[in-house]
Design a protein around this motif. Structure first.
Motif: not given
Length: 258
Positions: A68, A71, A87-93, A97, A100
């Motif tokens: 992971w 931001e 995950f959906s808010s991109r706090k953690w991605r 790539k 994903e």
């Protein structure tokens, strides 16, 4: 008169869980493994076969920090819980790539099963490292059991899929991957014994979930299923009695080495 056949299943007795220096040491596990080793030394002739599971991971896995990125380009600290909303808010991605899609698949399963979040554990049981190895006390007892019986210990690798948790030795959280689907061959092998005894680490996770998976599949089939309660402990912060209650409801019998 037919002689009863008995199996012992030891779940994840590895350095990272059972040695005080381990990255995910389970409080009480060192003493658990000393008791289990003594039991095998004293009573190993009771068991016709011994099965040992090994939690087996890569550094890059969905439940490890380096999978992971946050931001600000940071990895999450161990014991961070990543929710579908994070995950959906991109706090953690996913740091890579191409991961994903796999992460999205995992969160879909988590939402379907109402499991809440992905727990980010400390890096543990990485294949080929010291932490992946069976802890010394138990390894020595298993070696002596082999010499006495002339039989091989059967090792079971689990958790190799980097995209889903796998606590149970029989199946992963997302059981649709080929390597995490329910292991019917292993189940049939163990269920062929008159009795099976479980021990290992940790009660709150891999031991408990393994026994629950097994009992769910066993259904009404007749077999004595035991848990060595003084040879297993929960991860710190998780309730021991809660898991024992779940297992008791499945008719698991509780015993101890004494």
């Amino acid at each position: 008169m037919k002689t009863k056949r008995n199996a012992l299943v030891v779940v994840d007795p590895q350095n990272d869980f059972c040695d005080h220096r381990g990255s995910l040491y389970v409080d009480g596990a060192y003493a658990d493994m000393k008791r289990l080793a003594a039991h095998i030394m004293d009573c190993g002739e009771r068991y016709d076969n011994i099965f040992v599971s090994l939690d087996s991971h890569d550094v890059i896995a969905i439940f490890h920090p380096k999978f992971w990125i946050g931001e600000n380009g940071e990895h999450p600290a161990p014991y961070t819980q990543i929710t579908p909303e994070d995950f959906s808010s991109r706090k953690w991605r996913a740091a890579a790539k191409e991961n994903e899609t796999y992460a999205a698949r995992t969160f879909k399963i988590i939402e379907e099963k109402n499991l809440g979040s992905v727990m980010v554990w400390p890096e543990h049981c990485v294949i080929s490292t010291w932490g992946h190895q069976v802890t010394d006390t138990l390894r020595e007892a298993l070696s002596i059991w082999r010499e006495k019986t002339g039989k091989a210990v059967r090792y079971i690798f689990k958790g190799e899929n980097p995209y889903t948790d796998q606590f149970s030795i029989f199946e992963g959280l997302d059981s649709s991957y080929p390597e995490t689907t329910f292991d019917e061959v292993l189940f049939q092998t163990i269920s062929a014994f008159d009795s099976v005894t479980f021990a290992g680490e940790a009660l709150s996770h891999c031991v408990g979930e393994s026994v629950l998976s097994y009992m769910n599949r066993l259904g009404g089939e007749k077999q004595d299923v035991f848990l060595l309660t003084n040879c297993t402990s929960p991860v710190t912060g998780f309730d021991r009695q809660e898991m024992l209650n779940k297992l008791a409801a499945k008719n698991v019998q509780f015993i101890c080495t004494e």
